[in-house]
Design a protein around this motif. Structure first.
Motif, PDB file in Angstrom:
ATOM      1  N   HIS A  77       0.778  -1.149   0.033  1.00 30.33           N
ATOM      2  CA  HIS A  77       0.028  -0.215   0.090  1.00 30.33           C
ATOM      3  C   HIS A  77       0.959   1.328   0.092  1.00 30.33           C
ATOM      4  N   THR A  78       0.380   2.319  -0.598  1.00 32.37           N
ATOM      5  CA  THR A  78       1.228   3.419  -0.415  1.00 32.37           C
ATOM      6  C   THR A  78       0.964   4.450   0.602  1.00 32.37           C
ATOM      7  N   HIS A  79      -0.036   4.172   1.382  1.00 31.68           N
ATOM      8  CA  HIS A  79      -0.395   5.029   2.677  1.00 31.68           C
ATOM      9  C   HIS A  79      -0.674   4.107   3.689  1.00 31.68           C
ATOM     10  N   LEU A  80      -0.735   4.851   4.993  1.00 34.58           N
ATOM     11  CA  LEU A  80      -1.133   4.190   6.240  1.00 34.58           C
ATOM     12  C   LEU A  80      -2.613   4.660   6.434  1.00 34.58           C
ATOM     13  N   GLY A  81      -3.429   3.997   7.404  1.00 32.68           N
ATOM     14  CA  GLY A  81      -4.944   4.093   7.717  1.00 32.68           C
ATOM     15  C   GLY A  81      -5.718   3.264   7.215  1.00 32.68           C
ATOM     16  N   LYS A  82      -6.851   3.270   6.829  1.00 35.38           N
ATOM     17  CA  LYS A  82      -7.901   2.476   6.235  1.00 35.38           C
ATOM     18  C   LYS A  82      -7.458   2.060   4.837  1.00 35.38           C
ATOM     19  N   VAL A  83      -7.256   0.653   4.527  1.00 37.19           N
ATOM     20  CA  VAL A  83      -6.992   0.514   3.189  1.00 37.19           C
ATOM     21  C   VAL A  83      -7.997  -0.737   2.898  1.00 37.19           C
ATOM     22  N   THR A  84      -7.873  -1.105   1.621  1.00 38.12           N
ATOM     23  CA  THR A  84      -8.495  -2.194   0.883  1.00 38.12           C
ATOM     24  C   THR A  84      -7.465  -3.081   0.181  1.00 38.12           C
ATOM     25  N   GLY A  85      -7.480  -4.365   0.515  1.00 36.85           N
ATOM     26  CA  GLY A  85      -6.319  -5.096  -0.116  1.00 36.85           C
ATOM     27  C   GLY A  85      -6.886  -5.478  -1.440  1.00 36.85           C
ATOM     28  N   PRO A  86      -5.977  -6.320  -2.361  1.00 35.63           N
ATOM     29  CA  PRO A  86      -6.695  -6.729  -3.631  1.00 35.63           C
ATOM     30  C   PRO A  86      -7.659  -7.771  -3.531  1.00 35.63           C
ATOM     31  N   CYS A  87      -7.448  -8.411  -2.431  1.00 37.01           N
ATOM     32  CA  CYS A  87      -8.729  -9.578  -1.975  1.00 37.01           C
ATOM     33  C   CYS A  87      -9.881  -9.081  -1.709  1.00 37.01           C
ATOM     34  N   GLY A  88      -9.965  -7.614  -1.288  1.00 32.82           N
ATOM     35  CA  GLY A  88     -11.226  -7.013  -1.191  1.00 32.82           C
ATOM     36  C   GLY A  88     -11.445  -6.560   0.499  1.00 32.82           C
ATOM     37  N   ALA A  89     -10.422  -7.401   1.365  1.00 33.89           N
ATOM     38  CA  ALA A  89     -10.666  -7.162   2.753  1.00 33.89           C
ATOM     39  C   ALA A  89     -10.137  -5.855   2.942  1.00 33.89           C
ATOM     40  N   GLU A  90     -10.927  -5.124   4.140  1.00 35.18           N
ATOM     41  CA  GLU A  90     -10.761  -3.816   4.568  1.00 35.18           C
ATOM     42  C   GLU A  90     -10.129  -3.703   5.980  1.00 35.18           C
ATOM     43  N   TYR A  91      -8.930  -3.323   5.937  1.00 35.28           N
ATOM     44  CA  TYR A  91      -8.184  -3.339   7.256  1.00 35.28           C
ATOM     45  C   TYR A  91      -7.485  -2.027   7.548  1.00 35.28           C
ATOM     46  N   GLU A  92      -6.858  -1.833   8.847  1.00 36.94           N
ATOM     47  CA  GLU A  92      -6.389  -0.508   8.833  1.00 36.94           C
ATOM     48  C   GLU A  92      -4.720  -0.924   9.226  1.00 36.94           C
ATOM     49  N   LEU A  93      -3.957  -0.127   8.375  1.00 40.71           N
ATOM     50  CA  LEU A  93      -2.424  -0.374   8.293  1.00 40.71           C
ATOM     51  C   LEU A  93      -2.142   0.791   9.468  1.00 40.71           C
ATOM     52  N   GLN A  94      -1.692   0.306  10.839  1.00 39.88           N
ATOM     53  CA  GLN A  94      -1.221   1.208  11.846  1.00 39.88           C
ATOM     54  C   GLN A  94       0.130   0.497  12.495  1.00 39.88           C
ATOM     55  N   PRO A  95       1.034   1.702  12.362  1.00 40.57           N
ATOM     56  CA  PRO A  95       2.528   1.585  12.985  1.00 40.57           C
ATOM     57  C   PRO A  95       2.406   1.262  14.579  1.00 40.57           C
ATOM     58  N   LYS A  96       3.104   0.254  15.177  1.00 40.30           N
ATOM     59  CA  LYS A  96       3.263   0.392  16.821  1.00 40.30           C
ATOM     60  C   LYS A  96       3.579   1.699  17.196  1.00 40.30           C
ATOM     61  N   ALA A  97       2.970   1.973  18.408  1.00 41.01           N
ATOM     62  CA  ALA A  97       3.382   3.139  19.101  1.00 41.01           C
ATOM     63  C   ALA A  97       4.654   3.104  19.395  1.00 41.01           C
ATOM     64  N   LYS A  98       5.589   3.969  19.358  1.00 38.04           N
ATOM     65  CA  LYS A  98       7.139   4.164  19.726  1.00 38.04           C
ATOM     66  C   LYS A  98       6.849   4.293  21.397  1.00 38.04           C
ATOM     67  N   LEU A  99       8.004   3.657  22.068  1.00 35.20           N
ATOM     68  CA  LEU A  99       8.011   3.804  23.254  1.00 35.20           C
ATOM     69  C   LEU A  99       8.497   5.026  24.022  1.00 35.20           C
ATOM     70  N   LYS A 100       7.796   5.430  25.111  1.00 40.47           N
ATOM     71  CA  LYS A 100       8.210   6.813  25.559  1.00 40.47           C
ATOM     72  C   LYS A 100       9.502   6.826  26.118  1.00 40.47           C
ATOM     73  N   GLY A 101      10.293   7.923  25.853  1.00 41.23           N
ATOM     74  CA  GLY A 101      11.461   8.032  26.426  1.00 41.23           C
ATOM     75  C   GLY A 101      12.563   7.408  25.279  1.00 41.23           C
ATOM     76  N   ALA A 102      12.213   6.794  24.248  1.00 41.98           N
ATOM     77  CA  ALA A 102      13.206   6.314  23.360  1.00 41.98           C
ATOM     78  C   ALA A 102      13.342   7.324  22.241  1.00 41.98           C
ATOM     79  N   ALA A 103      14.677   7.340  21.999  1.00 47.61           N
ATOM     80  CA  ALA A 103      15.282   8.425  21.065  1.00 47.61           C
ATOM     81  C   ALA A 103      14.990   8.261  19.668  1.00 47.61           C
TER      82      ALA A 103
END
Length: 103
Positions: A77-103
């Protein structure tokens, strides 16, 4: 051939058919219970499933690879967020939250 043996076999097979018919007649499909809509054993979730993306840097752009929760294949996919795959499934691409205090 003895006619008595044939009668016993026919009688036994007819008993089996009758017992199977009795079991089949007792199985009745149940209509869904509309009084507990969305609050039953399997509540309806309006949020799409979440897929954790991998970043793929190509020559021309940044793409995101996500494992589809429906078909278990990797989709690009070219973007994050709600996406539709080529199989027709809808899901959300969402990266893991960064740890607090990590540089």
């Amino acid at each position: 051939m003895n006619p008595n043996n044939d009668e016993a076999g026919m009688l036994e097979s007819s008993r089996l058919r009758e017992s199977n018919a009795a079991v089949a007649a007792s199985i009745v499909p149940q209509a869904p219970d509309e009084t507990h809509e969305g609050n039953g054993l399997f509540p309806v979730d309006s949020q799409p499933p979440i897929a954790r993306p991998l970043v793929l840097v190509t020559r021309g752009r940044v793409e995101f690879l996500g494992r589809c929760p429906n078909c278990q294949n990797m989709h690009r996919h070219t973007h994050l967020g709600k996406v539709t795959g080529p199989c027709g499934a809808e899901y959300e691409l969402q990266p893991k939250a960064k740890l607090k205090g990590a540089a």
